[in-house]
Design an enzyme around this catalytic site. Structure first.
Site, PDB file in Angstrom:
ATOM      1  CB  SER A   7      -0.890   0.010   1.253  1.00  0.00           C
ATOM      2  OG  SER A   7      -1.563   1.242   1.362  1.00  0.00           O
TER       3      SER A   7
ATOM      4  CE1 TYR B 174      -4.138  -2.222   5.155  1.00  0.00           C
ATOM      5  CE2 TYR B 174      -3.254  -0.025   4.789  1.00  0.00           C
ATOM      6  CZ  TYR B 174      -3.821  -1.184   4.306  1.00  0.00           C
ATOM      7  OH  TYR B 174      -4.075  -1.309   2.954  1.00  0.00           O
TER       8      TYR B 174
HETATM    9  N1  LIG Z   1      -8.813  -0.036  -1.327  1.00  0.00           N
HETATM   10  C1  LIG Z   1      -7.723   0.653  -1.106  1.00  0.00           C
HETATM   11  O1  LIG Z   1      -7.757   1.886  -1.119  1.00  0.00           O
HETATM   12  C2  LIG Z   1      -6.396  -0.026  -0.871  1.00  0.00           C
HETATM   13  C3  LIG Z   1      -5.261   0.775  -0.856  1.00  0.00           C
HETATM   14  C4  LIG Z   1      -4.021   0.187  -0.660  1.00  0.00           C
HETATM   15  C5  LIG Z   1      -3.924  -1.175  -0.467  1.00  0.00           C
HETATM   16  N2  LIG Z   1      -5.035  -1.943  -0.473  1.00  0.00           N
HETATM   17  C6  LIG Z   1      -4.868  -3.376  -0.258  1.00  0.00           C
HETATM   18  O2  LIG Z   1      -5.473  -4.061  -1.320  1.00  0.00           O
HETATM   19  C7  LIG Z   1      -5.868  -5.357  -0.875  1.00  0.00           C
HETATM   20  C8  LIG Z   1      -7.314  -5.592  -1.278  1.00  0.00           C
HETATM   21  O3  LIG Z   1      -8.134  -4.675  -0.581  1.00  0.00           O
HETATM   22  P1  LIG Z   1      -9.498  -4.107  -1.191  1.00  0.00           P
HETATM   23  O4  LIG Z   1      -9.361  -2.662  -1.273  1.00  0.00           O
HETATM   24  O5  LIG Z   1      -9.892  -4.873  -2.386  1.00  0.00           O
HETATM   25  O6  LIG Z   1     -10.485  -4.414   0.032  1.00  0.00           O
HETATM   26  P2  LIG Z   1     -11.845  -5.275   0.134  1.00  0.00           P
HETATM   27  O7  LIG Z   1     -12.778  -4.894  -0.948  1.00  0.00           O
HETATM   28  O8  LIG Z   1     -12.283  -5.124   1.547  1.00  0.00           O
HETATM   29  O9  LIG Z   1     -11.347  -6.764  -0.135  1.00  0.00           O
HETATM   30  C9  LIG Z   1     -10.525  -7.381   0.796  1.00  0.00           C
HETATM   31  C10 LIG Z   1     -10.308  -8.818   0.382  1.00  0.00           C
HETATM   32  O10 LIG Z   1      -9.417  -9.420   1.326  1.00  0.00           O
HETATM   33  C11 LIG Z   1     -10.014 -10.589   1.850  1.00  0.00           C
HETATM   34  N3  LIG Z   1      -9.693 -10.732   3.270  1.00  0.00           N
HETATM   35  C12 LIG Z   1      -9.849  -9.822   4.263  1.00  0.00           C
HETATM   36  N4  LIG Z   1      -9.427 -10.346   5.431  1.00  0.00           N
HETATM   37  C13 LIG Z   1      -9.029 -11.615   5.164  1.00  0.00           C
HETATM   38  C14 LIG Z   1      -8.499 -12.675   5.935  1.00  0.00           C
HETATM   39  N5  LIG Z   1      -8.352 -12.571   7.262  1.00  0.00           N
HETATM   40  N6  LIG Z   1      -8.182 -13.830   5.322  1.00  0.00           N
HETATM   41  C15 LIG Z   1      -8.369 -13.978   3.991  1.00  0.00           C
HETATM   42  N7  LIG Z   1      -8.872 -13.029   3.195  1.00  0.00           N
HETATM   43  C16 LIG Z   1      -9.192 -11.857   3.776  1.00  0.00           C
HETATM   44  C17 LIG Z   1     -11.509 -10.423   1.656  1.00  0.00           C
HETATM   45  O11 LIG Z   1     -12.029 -11.726   1.505  1.00  0.00           O
HETATM   46  P3  LIG Z   1     -13.458 -12.224   2.055  1.00  0.00           P
HETATM   47  O12 LIG Z   1     -14.271 -12.399   0.813  1.00  0.00           O
HETATM   48  O13 LIG Z   1     -13.164 -13.504   2.739  1.00  0.00           O
HETATM   49  O14 LIG Z   1     -14.001 -11.158   2.964  1.00  0.00           O
HETATM   50  C18 LIG Z   1     -11.590  -9.614   0.371  1.00  0.00           C
HETATM   51  O15 LIG Z   1     -11.587 -10.437  -0.754  1.00  0.00           O
HETATM   52  C19 LIG Z   1      -5.630  -5.383   0.627  1.00  0.00           C
HETATM   53  O16 LIG Z   1      -4.417  -6.011   0.915  1.00  0.00           O
HETATM   54  C20 LIG Z   1      -5.545  -3.910   0.984  1.00  0.00           C
HETATM   55  O17 LIG Z   1      -4.780  -3.682   2.141  1.00  0.00           O
HETATM   56  C21 LIG Z   1      -6.273  -1.393  -0.668  1.00  0.00           C
END
Ligand SMILES: NC(=O)c1ccc[n+]([C@@H]2O[C@H](COP(=O)([O-])OP(=O)(O)OC[C@H]3O[C@@H](n4cnc5c(N)ncnc54)[C@H](OP(=O)(O)O)[C@@H]3O)[C@@H](O)[C@H]2O)c1
Length: 264
Positions: A130, A143
């Protein structure tokens, strides 16, 4: 031709992971995708269960894939979730869970697949870190720190993988409009105006971010290049001006900008 044939995408049910899985399917890649329930994955994705909070679940998934997908050549460590909480009130168990879900789990998956990639002389590892690892988010200390550590882990692996035929991508998204904001854990804490302001600012940044397909296009380009490196993805302010500011500005100035960005 797309360089990978068989991929594992963790957290492929929604958000960035879902967009990554769909983009890989469109490239003709066989995609294994995880969710905690085993449901709600895009059509065509081979479903797997994974809870990164459980080391046993991580080990079981690695074992299953070594058996059923011995030709796997792309690992996308995407799954993750945040905890928004002032450090003074951060529950000990939430700290442990953040390290496990955001760092120890993804590193274990690299440990499970990287040796085979290196031996074969081909394969790609993508660790979704991130921009928070470079520009920390206030009240998301664990985080931000875990993502910085994951980026550093990826950069170390890049050095070790040099010349092996394996590419390692440290993928650093800025704010994207996914379910991340809604999934944020927020342990109960005493009311605090700065906390409320920072939470509202963070929410605004997430909600106004680009759609996940934008990140997927950037990631596909990075994988296609077959080169290791850090890839920053997001809106112009975060993905272009951000890295420039990190390189050129003194840390004290960066902190001042972050205070304004989060309305502290
Ligand atoms: N959105 C942003 O602005 C942003 C920015 C920087 C980095 N990121 C990173 O991008 C990645 C994806 O995030 P996103 O934005 O797509 O968020 P999201 O829509 O909340 O999706 C998160 C995903 O991670 C899975 N997950 C969460 N906790 C878990 C656990 N304990 N074990 C296994 N799977 C788990 C969820 O699976 P389930 O279906 O099981 O819930 C879901 O598929 C993350 O690593 C996040 O930190 C996001």
């Amino acid at each position: 031709m797309f360089p990978c044939k068989e991929a594992l995408v963790t957290g492929a049910g929604r958000g960035l992971g879902r967009a990554f899985a769909e983009a890989l399917l469109a490239e003709g890649v066989t995609v294994w995708g995880t969710s905690r329930s085993g449901n709600a994955l895009p059509a065509g994705v081979r479903p797997l269960r994974l809870d990164l909070a459980s080391p046993a679940s991580v080990a079981a998934l690695a074992e299953q894939l070594r058996r059923e997908a011995p030709a796997l050549d792309l690992l996308v460590n995407n799954a993750g979730a945040g905890v928004f909480c002032p450090f003074a009130h951060f529950p000990e168990e939430s700290l442990d869970a953040q390290w496990q879900v955001l760092l120890a789990g993804p590193v274990s998956l690299c440990r499970a697949f990287y040796p085979a990639f290196a031996e074969r002389g081909r394969g790609t590892i993508v660790n979704v870190a991130s921009l928070a690892g470079v520009f920390p988010i206030p009240f998301m200390s664990a985080y931000s720190a875990a993502k910085a550590a994951l980026s550093t882990f990826s950069k170390t692996l890049m050095l070790e993988a040099d010349g092996s035929g394996v590419a390692v991508v440290d993928f650093q998204p800025g704010d994207y409009a996914t379910g991340f904001n809604d999934a944020m854990a927020e342990p109960p804490v005493p009311d605090d105006a700065r906390l409320r302001r920072a939470r509202a600012a963070a929410e605004r940044h997430f909600v106004n971010g680009p759609l996940p397909q934008h990140a997927a296009r950037r990631l596909m380009r990075a994988i296609r290049s077959e080169r290791s490196g850090t890839v920053v993805s997001g809106n112009f302010f975060e993905a272009t001006l951000g890295p420039l500011a990190a390189r050129l500005l003194p840390q004290a100035v960066v902190r001042r900008i972050l205070r304004i960005f989060y309305n502290l």
